[in-house]
Design a protein around this motif. Structure first.
Motif, PDB file in Angstrom:
ATOM      1  N   PHE A   7       0.724  -1.246  -0.022  1.00 20.86           N
ATOM      2  CA  PHE A   7       0.171   0.027  -0.175  1.00 20.86           C
ATOM      3  C   PHE A   7       0.965   1.341   0.069  1.00 20.86           C
ATOM      4  CE2 PHE A   7      -2.494  -3.252   2.187  1.00 20.86           C
ATOM      5  CZ  PHE A   7      -3.668  -3.327   1.435  1.00 20.86           C
ATOM      6  N   PRO A   8       1.348   1.855  -1.091  1.00 22.30           N
ATOM      7  CA  PRO A   8       2.069   2.902  -1.149  1.00 22.30           C
ATOM      8  C   PRO A   8       1.258   4.176  -0.658  1.00 22.30           C
ATOM      9  CG  PRO A   8       2.020   1.941  -3.286  1.00 22.30           C
ATOM     10  CD  PRO A   8       1.052   1.191  -2.587  1.00 22.30           C
ATOM     11  N   ARG A   9       1.916   4.789   0.214  1.00 15.98           N
ATOM     12  CA  ARG A   9       1.160   6.114   0.539  1.00 15.98           C
ATOM     13  C   ARG A   9       0.655   6.989  -0.467  1.00 15.98           C
ATOM     14  NH1 ARG A   9       1.337   8.027   5.465  1.00 15.98           N
ATOM     15  NH2 ARG A   9       1.171  10.246   4.806  1.00 15.98           N
ATOM     16  N   LEU A  10      -0.467   7.603   0.021  1.00 15.98           N
ATOM     17  CA  LEU A  10      -1.339   8.578  -0.995  1.00 15.98           C
ATOM     18  C   LEU A  10      -1.117   9.884  -0.562  1.00 15.98           C
ATOM     19  CD1 LEU A  10      -4.452   6.566  -1.955  1.00 15.98           C
ATOM     20  CD2 LEU A  10      -2.528   6.807  -3.330  1.00 15.98           C
ATOM     21  N   ASN A  11      -1.075  10.708  -1.384  1.00 13.15           N
ATOM     22  CA  ASN A  11      -0.985  12.337  -1.087  1.00 13.15           C
ATOM     23  C   ASN A  11      -2.326  12.874  -1.663  1.00 13.15           C
ATOM     24  OD1 ASN A  11      -0.684  14.939  -0.969  1.00 13.15           O
ATOM     25  ND2 ASN A  11       1.682  14.978  -1.264  1.00 13.15           N
ATOM     26  N   MET A  12      -2.925  13.539  -0.845  1.00 17.21           N
ATOM     27  CA  MET A  12      -4.526  14.041  -0.914  1.00 17.21           C
ATOM     28  C   MET A  12      -4.368  14.881  -2.162  1.00 17.21           C
ATOM     29  SD  MET A  12      -7.720  13.920  -0.244  1.00 17.21           S
ATOM     30  CE  MET A  12      -9.052  14.755  -1.186  1.00 17.21           C
TER      31      MET A  12
END
Length: 376
Positions: A364-369
């Motif tokens: 789960f790669p981090r997400l940037n809003m």
């Protein structure tokens, strides 16, 4: 729709004598307290039935489209009469060649419906089944609505969220996880893109996904990508704070799932995932790896972390089957979805030493809003 109401002219109808089932229904609700869930839906239905039932029109005669009544071809069935019967006919009722299928599948254990149609499924439908002498569904669960900023989704307001768009951003497993973990099933859920990203990063990227990445990487670095065998003295010496959690987890998880409390079940599994992450920090395997005399302790720490990951994957499977299968594959364990006895499979100590452990890409790669875009 705010259009003026027009009173229709009279027509001849056939009626189902629903009024005769008021007392039988109330008795059935009392004898089967879990028939209607959650409790708020049950209270609404019981109050409605106690207020008095009228006979139900089950046909229409002013138009000819629809399903003709077999005993009066001048009438077509009212939708909430023929639609309910489809639950039976779809699994072979009335079809001699499929009689075995019907006997096997009916009555169903759980029937999930929207909260706005509980009267049809908890009043009309059980009364029809009583009249036909057929068993009634064990439980009807009326779930809530999804809201955005406290409002129902609407095309005219432009506040709808398409599942396909969300899956493109989060992936199907993370999409499933959010709606089962952060939206309490049975109640209205207020959702937003910001909240979805927050849950994704906190629960999946930072906790579950990060745990797998760091432990798999350390297994590769310190043990050539193999599950380490733990010396007996190290197994006794090295603390395992996950074990008490694991020993109680099945009971807690099973109770939540039995009550359709997906949020509680997910939270119980995340408690274990959080504790394993903390365990890695407390044990500092990178320091143990520096000394020859602590290699046994290092093996115990890595094994404990890997075994906890195996167990977490089993419990996460109903929420994220693809991810759990991927974790099992990286642990050389086959498919998690082939496991039938979850209680037995989640007992501690079943990860074989020597199994190959594959690092792979981040789950789960981090997400940037700020970087998320939804196509119009």
């Amino acid at each position: 729709c705010h259009r003026p109401v027009q009173k229709a002219g009279g027509e001849e109808n056939w009626f189902f004598k629903l009024s005769e089932f008021q007392e039988p229904l109330l008795k059935f609700y009392e004898e089967n307290p879990d028939f209607i869930r959650p409790e708020t839906r049950k209270n609404e239905v019981v109050t409605f039935v106690k207020s008095g039932l009228k006979d139900l029109s089950i046909s229409r005669s002013t138009f000819d489209w629809g399903v003709p009544l077999p005993f009066d071809e001048g009438h077509v069935a009212y939708v909430w009469a023929d639609a309910l019967l489809a639950y039976l006919t779809g699994i072979g009722y009335g079809d001699e060649q499929r009689a075995g299928e019907f006997e096997q599948r009916w009555p169903m254990q759980y029937h999930f419906v929207g909260k706005d149609i509980t009267r049809f499924h908890c009043v009309i439908w059980p009364a029809m089944l009583m009249a036909a002498g057929l068993p009634i569904t064990h439980t009807v669960f009326g779930h809530g609505f999804l809201l955005t900023k406290g409002e129902k989704m609407s095309k005219s307001k432009g506040n709808g969220m398409k599942p396909a768009d969300l899956v493109k951003i989060f992936g199907v497993d993370a999409y499933r996880y959010y709606f089962m973990s952060d939206v309490q099933f049975g109640h209205d859920g207020n959702i937003s893109m910001e909240r979805m990203v927050q849950v994704y990063n906190a629960d999946l990227a930072n906790t579950w996904g990060n745990l797998c990445s760091r432990v798999f990487n350390m297994t590769n670095k310190y043990f050539d990508g193999k599950v380490p065998a733990v010396p007996a003295d190290a197994a006794e010496r090295v603390a395992n704070p996950m074990l008490p959690i694991v020993e109680q987890l099945y009971t807690k998880y099973d109770a939540c799932m039995s009550q359709v409390d997906f949020t509680g079940a997910a939270a119980a599994v995340q408690e274990l995932a959080g504790r394993v992450n903390l365990y890695v920090e407390e044990s500092a395997p990178w320091n143990l790896a520096k000394k020859e005399e602590t290699q046994g302790d290092l093996a115990a720490v890595i094994y404990n972390a890997l075994e906890a990951i195996r167990i977490i994957a089993l419990y996460m499977a109903p929420f994220m089957p693809n991810t759990s299968n991927e974790v099992f594959d990286r642990l050389s364990l086959g498919k998690v979805t082939d496991v039938v006895d979850v209680e037995g499979a989640t007992k501690w100590g079943q990860l074989p030493a020597g199994n190959t452990v594959t690092v792979g890409d981040p789950l789960f790669p981090r997400l940037n809003m700020d970087e998320i875009q939804i196509e119009e």
